[in-house]
Design an enzyme around this catalytic site. Sequence first.
Site, short mmCIF file in Angstrom:
data_model
loop_
_atom_site.label_atom_id
_atom_site.label_comp_id
_atom_site.label_asym_id
_atom_site.label_seq_id
_atom_site.Cartn_x
_atom_site.Cartn_y
_atom_site.Cartn_z
N ASP A 8 0.86 -1.18 0.00
CA ASP A 8 0.00 0.00 0.00
C ASP A 8 0.89 1.24 0.00
OD1 ASP A 8 -2.18 1.64 0.10
OD2 ASP A 8 -2.67 1.26 2.20
N ASP A 103 -2.84 2.43 -6.08
CA ASP A 103 -1.79 2.50 -5.07
C ASP A 103 -1.71 1.29 -4.14
OD1 ASP A 103 -4.21 3.05 -3.86
OD2 ASP A 103 -3.37 4.50 -2.45
N GLU A 104 -2.43 0.21 -4.44
CA GLU A 104 -2.29 -0.97 -3.60
C GLU A 104 -2.57 -2.24 -4.39
OE1 GLU A 104 -5.20 -1.73 -0.50
OE2 GLU A 104 -6.56 -0.25 -1.36
#
Length: 359
Positions: A8, A103-104
Site C-alpha cells: 500500500d 496505489d495498492e
Amino acid sequence: MRKIIHIDMDAFYASVEQRDFPEYKGKPIAVGGSPDGRGVVATASYEARRFGVKSAMPSRQALQLCPELIFVRPRFDAYKAVSTHIREIFSRYTDLIEPLSLDEAYLDVTEDKLNIGSALEIAKQIKQAIKDELNLTASAGVSSGKFVAKIASDMNKPDGLTFIGPSKIESFIEKLPVERFFGVGKVTAKKMKSMQLHTGADLKKLSEPDLVKYFGKVGKFYYAIVRGIDNRTVQAERQTKSLAAEDTFEHDLITIEEMHTELSKLADKVAIRLNKHQLKGRTITLKLKYSDFKQITRNQSFPNPVSDYQTIVDTAKLLLENVDLIDKKVRLLGISLSNFNEIQIHSRPGDPYQLQLFD
C-alpha cells in the site's frame, strides 16, 4: 502455506505531488476538490493528517481543521504512470498480482521468480526498489492470507513493514476491533457493540448460523476469519464487476429537469466507457445522495445485456421516478452497469424486465 504480500503506497497522490513539486515538501496538502465548492479530499499528506484531515472528507471541513492546508488538483495521468512503474517492480518477483487500485495490490510470492523464498525479504526489496526508482515510500503487510496481510500493511505507516506469521494469526485477529473487519461500517459496528461484540475474540464466541442470522452472508466470512481461515486466492486477472460514472454537484439539485440534465451527461460517460471496454451489462443502478448525505440506490435488471446510451438514460430517469424527491435536495447522482455477460437462463422474447427497488 501461502506467502501473501499486501503493498500500500503511503499517501499516494499527495506523496507524488510533494515529490514533483518541492514547494509542497513538508507542508500539509490535500489532493482533491476546492473548498470553495463541493470539493472532497482524495488524499491528504501526513502533515495534513496530523490535523485530522482524512480521505473522503469535505474540503471545507478539512480547511477548518487545518487553515494552512494547500489544495492541489489531482493529476491522474501522473499517478497512473507511477502505478505502472510500481506494477513493473512487482512483476520482477511474481505474475500473481491483484491490483486493488492505483496505489495498492496483493502479491502471491509462494513461488517467486527469483527463488528468494522469503516473502519478508521480497517485501523489503520491493519497498527499496520503489524508494530508489520512484522516490516514494510504500508500506507492506506479509502473512499467509489476504485479510491479515492487508491489515498488517496499515499498522506501521508510513514506510512500514509488518509480518504476521501463521502461529500468530489467530491471536492477532482475536484482538482486532470489529471496525477493522471486512464489511463492518458504522451501522454494523454499532449493532455489534450493542450485542457486546467488540473484538474478533467476541465474534469467535458465536456460531456460524448465529453470525449469518445477525449479519447475513458475510457472517460466514467472520466465522472463518476469526479462526485464521482465509483461503481466498490472489486473482491475477480481476473481472470487471461494474462500471460507473457519478458526480457531486457544486450546488444542490432541486428540480427534476436539473437531475435529468445531469443523468444525460452521466449516461453518456457510461455508454462511452462500456463501448471502450466492449462490455454490456444486465443491471442498471441509479445512485443518489441527498444534501443531508443520506444515500440510496435503485436498480433495474434486463433479460439481455445492454450498453446503449438511450437505454441507460431512459432507465435512469425511470428509476428516478421511484425516488422520494419531495422537499429534498440532491448533491450527488451516479449511474452504473453490472452483471456483465450474464445470461438469464429462463428469459424469453417478450419477458418483462425485472425492476428492483431498495434503499
